[in-house]
Design a protein around this motif. Structure first.
Motif, PDB file in Angstrom:
ATOM      1  N   SER A 199       0.837  -1.200   0.000  1.00  0.00           N
ATOM      2  CA  SER A 199       0.000   0.000   0.000  1.00  0.00           C
ATOM      3  C   SER A 199       0.875   1.255   0.000  1.00  0.00           C
ATOM      4  O   SER A 199       1.733   1.432   0.862  1.00  0.00           O
ATOM      5  CB  SER A 199      -0.898  -0.010   1.235  1.00  0.00           C
ATOM      6  N   THR A 200       0.659   2.104  -0.997  1.00  0.00           N
ATOM      7  CA  THR A 200       1.421   3.344  -1.135  1.00  0.00           C
ATOM      8  C   THR A 200       0.432   4.478  -1.369  1.00  0.00           C
ATOM      9  O   THR A 200      -0.344   4.438  -2.330  1.00  0.00           O
ATOM     10  CB  THR A 200       2.396   3.259  -2.330  1.00  0.00           C
ATOM     11  N   ALA A 201       0.466   5.483  -0.500  1.00  0.00           N
ATOM     12  CA  ALA A 201      -0.433   6.631  -0.673  1.00  0.00           C
ATOM     13  C   ALA A 201      -0.038   7.397  -1.928  1.00  0.00           C
ATOM     14  O   ALA A 201       1.153   7.508  -2.235  1.00  0.00           O
ATOM     15  CB  ALA A 201      -0.348   7.540   0.549  1.00  0.00           C
ATOM     16  N   PRO A 202      -1.023   7.923  -2.673  1.00  0.00           N
ATOM     17  CA  PRO A 202      -0.705   8.689  -3.877  1.00  0.00           C
ATOM     18  C   PRO A 202       0.274   9.822  -3.562  1.00  0.00           C
ATOM     19  O   PRO A 202       0.079  10.573  -2.613  1.00  0.00           O
ATOM     20  CB  PRO A 202      -2.056   9.246  -4.332  1.00  0.00           C
ATOM     21  N   GLY A 203       1.351   9.893  -4.329  1.00  0.00           N
ATOM     22  CA  GLY A 203       2.361  10.922  -4.126  1.00  0.00           C
ATOM     23  C   GLY A 203       3.519  10.484  -3.247  1.00  0.00           C
ATOM     24  O   GLY A 203       4.546  11.141  -3.202  1.00  0.00           O
ATOM     25  N   ASP A 204       3.346   9.371  -2.524  1.00  0.00           N
ATOM     26  CA  ASP A 204       4.448   8.854  -1.707  1.00  0.00           C
ATOM     27  C   ASP A 204       5.380   8.019  -2.566  1.00  0.00           C
ATOM     28  O   ASP A 204       4.968   7.419  -3.556  1.00  0.00           O
ATOM     29  CB  ASP A 204       3.925   7.991  -0.551  1.00  0.00           C
ATOM     30  N   LYS A 205       6.641   7.951  -2.142  1.00  0.00           N
ATOM     31  CA  LYS A 205       7.627   7.174  -2.880  1.00  0.00           C
ATOM     32  C   LYS A 205       7.391   5.683  -2.634  1.00  0.00           C
ATOM     33  O   LYS A 205       7.107   5.258  -1.527  1.00  0.00           O
ATOM     34  CB  LYS A 205       9.038   7.566  -2.457  1.00  0.00           C
ATOM     35  N   LYS A 206       7.516   4.916  -3.667  1.00  0.00           N
ATOM     36  CA  LYS A 206       7.330   3.462  -3.622  1.00  0.00           C
ATOM     37  C   LYS A 206       8.415   2.813  -2.760  1.00  0.00           C
ATOM     38  O   LYS A 206       9.588   3.211  -2.815  1.00  0.00           O
ATOM     39  CB  LYS A 206       7.407   2.945  -5.062  1.00  0.00           C
ATOM     40  N   ASP A 207       8.043   1.822  -1.976  1.00  0.00           N
ATOM     41  CA  ASP A 207       8.991   1.065  -1.167  1.00  0.00           C
ATOM     42  C   ASP A 207       9.743   0.098  -2.074  1.00  0.00           C
ATOM     43  O   ASP A 207       9.148  -0.797  -2.680  1.00  0.00           O
ATOM     44  CB  ASP A 207       8.247   0.299  -0.076  1.00  0.00           C
ATOM     45  N   THR A 208      11.051   0.273  -2.184  1.00  0.00           N
ATOM     46  CA  THR A 208      11.850  -0.589  -3.057  1.00  0.00           C
ATOM     47  C   THR A 208      12.758  -1.534  -2.267  1.00  0.00           C
ATOM     48  O   THR A 208      13.651  -2.150  -2.832  1.00  0.00           O
ATOM     49  CB  THR A 208      12.729   0.255  -4.006  1.00  0.00           C
ATOM     50  N   THR A 209      12.509  -1.648  -0.959  1.00  0.00           N
ATOM     51  CA  THR A 209      13.357  -2.518  -0.133  1.00  0.00           C
ATOM     52  C   THR A 209      12.900  -3.974  -0.158  1.00  0.00           C
ATOM     53  O   THR A 209      13.611  -4.845   0.325  1.00  0.00           O
ATOM     54  CB  THR A 209      13.379  -2.027   1.330  1.00  0.00           C
ATOM     55  N   CYS A 210      11.726  -4.239  -0.720  1.00  0.00           N
ATOM     56  CA  CYS A 210      11.216  -5.607  -0.763  1.00  0.00           C
ATOM     57  C   CYS A 210      11.882  -6.394  -1.901  1.00  0.00           C
ATOM     58  O   CYS A 210      12.433  -5.806  -2.822  1.00  0.00           O
ATOM     59  CB  CYS A 210       9.707  -5.602  -0.929  1.00  0.00           C
ATOM     60  N   PRO A 211      11.840  -7.726  -1.841  1.00  0.00           N
ATOM     61  CA  PRO A 211      12.460  -8.531  -2.908  1.00  0.00           C
ATOM     62  C   PRO A 211      11.784  -8.289  -4.264  1.00  0.00           C
ATOM     63  O   PRO A 211      10.578  -8.082  -4.344  1.00  0.00           O
ATOM     64  CB  PRO A 211      12.240  -9.975  -2.461  1.00  0.00           C
ATOM     65  N   ALA A 237       4.227   0.365 -10.914  1.00  0.00           N
ATOM     66  CA  ALA A 237       3.227   0.692  -9.892  1.00  0.00           C
ATOM     67  C   ALA A 237       3.731   1.791  -8.957  1.00  0.00           C
ATOM     68  O   ALA A 237       4.886   1.776  -8.535  1.00  0.00           O
ATOM     69  CB  ALA A 237       2.883  -0.560  -9.093  1.00  0.00           C
ATOM     70  N   ALA A 238       2.871   2.741  -8.659  1.00  0.00           N
ATOM     71  CA  ALA A 238       3.071   3.778  -7.639  1.00  0.00           C
ATOM     72  C   ALA A 238       4.087   4.859  -7.989  1.00  0.00           C
ATOM     73  O   ALA A 238       4.267   5.802  -7.220  1.00  0.00           O
ATOM     74  CB  ALA A 238       3.430   3.148  -6.287  1.00  0.00           C
ATOM     75  N   TRP A 239       4.777   4.776  -9.111  1.00  0.00           N
ATOM     76  CA  TRP A 239       5.777   5.797  -9.419  1.00  0.00           C
ATOM     77  C   TRP A 239       5.175   7.093  -9.961  1.00  0.00           C
ATOM     78  O   TRP A 239       5.616   8.185  -9.628  1.00  0.00           O
ATOM     79  CB  TRP A 239       6.804   5.277 -10.435  1.00  0.00           C
ATOM     80  N   TYR A 240       4.180   6.989 -10.830  1.00  0.00           N
ATOM     81  CA  TYR A 240       3.706   8.162 -11.565  1.00  0.00           C
ATOM     82  C   TYR A 240       3.247   9.291 -10.646  1.00  0.00           C
ATOM     83  O   TYR A 240       3.622  10.452 -10.836  1.00  0.00           O
ATOM     84  CB  TYR A 240       2.592   7.761 -12.530  1.00  0.00           C
ATOM     85  N   SER A 241       2.446   8.969  -9.638  1.00  0.00           N
ATOM     86  CA  SER A 241       1.949  10.030  -8.746  1.00  0.00           C
ATOM     87  C   SER A 241       3.097  10.658  -7.954  1.00  0.00           C
ATOM     88  O   SER A 241       3.085  11.851  -7.653  1.00  0.00           O
ATOM     89  CB  SER A 241       0.860   9.502  -7.816  1.00  0.00           C
ATOM     90  N   TRP A 242       4.123   9.863  -7.623  1.00  0.00           N
ATOM     91  CA  TRP A 242       5.290  10.417  -6.937  1.00  0.00           C
ATOM     92  C   TRP A 242       6.051  11.364  -7.862  1.00  0.00           C
ATOM     93  O   TRP A 242       6.483  12.438  -7.454  1.00  0.00           O
ATOM     94  CB  TRP A 242       6.201   9.287  -6.434  1.00  0.00           C
ATOM     95  N   TRP A 243       6.225  10.970  -9.135  1.00  0.00           N
ATOM     96  CA  TRP A 243       6.887  11.844 -10.105  1.00  0.00           C
ATOM     97  C   TRP A 243       6.147  13.173 -10.228  1.00  0.00           C
ATOM     98  O   TRP A 243       6.754  14.238 -10.288  1.00  0.00           O
ATOM     99  CB  TRP A 243       6.963  11.181 -11.467  1.00  0.00           C
TER     100      TRP A 243
END
Length: 153
Positions: free
Chosen positions: A14-26, A38-44
């Motif tokens: 779960s990533t709130a719109p505008g938040d950076k995606k968690d990339t620490t997972c495998p 997933a989740a990058w566009y709103s952060w950009w």
């Protein structure tokens, strides 16, 4: 042999719109666009990466990191696109993004016809081969008509 169909991995954190995606997972075993994108566009958007002057308060002041301008060559007169056009655009896109990531003000500007001379040469050779005439024999207006005929053909 029946081909095994694997389902594409999806990003389910779960990533709130505008938040950076968690990339620490495998990462998944195979590339999955749904997972990667997933989740990058709103952060950009939130970071202002699509604005020409991101990170600067005023566009009226010169950018201390400089500027970079490159012209996008248009397709040739025939309008036929080929792999060379795709490769050129991919390389130019990478160069443009690299300069932008360096903080420069970047303009990737559409250009105008760059194939005029090449087209003229092709039509002149055809005219000589078929009629043993030069563009000077025809005159400007008639030669331009021949160019349009060649383009239509």
């Amino acid at each position: 042999k029946k081909k095994e169909v694997k389902e594409a991995a999806t990003y389910s954190i779960s990533t709130a719109p505008g938040d950076k995606k968690d990339t620490t997972c495998p990462m998944p075993d195979a590339y999955s666009p749904q997972y990667v994108e997933a989740a990058w566009y709103s952060w950009w958007e939130k970071q202002g990466f699509f604005k020409p002057e991101y990170g600067r308060k005023s566009i009226s002041e010169p950018n201390p990191k400089g500027k970079f301008v490159m012209v996008i060559p248009p397709p040739n007169v025939t309008g036929s696109l080929h792999l060379g056009h795709a490769l050129t655009n991919a390389v130019e896109d990478a160069i443009t993004r690299w300069h932008r990531m360096k903080g420069r003000t970047v303009l990737w500007n559409p250009g105008c016809d760059h194939a005029g001379i090449a087209t003229q040469v092709v039509v002149e050779k055809k005219l000589w081969r078929e009629e043993k005439k030069t563009r000077h024999d025809l005159g400007r207006d008639k030669f331009v008509e021949k160019i349009w005929d060649w383009k239509k053909e």
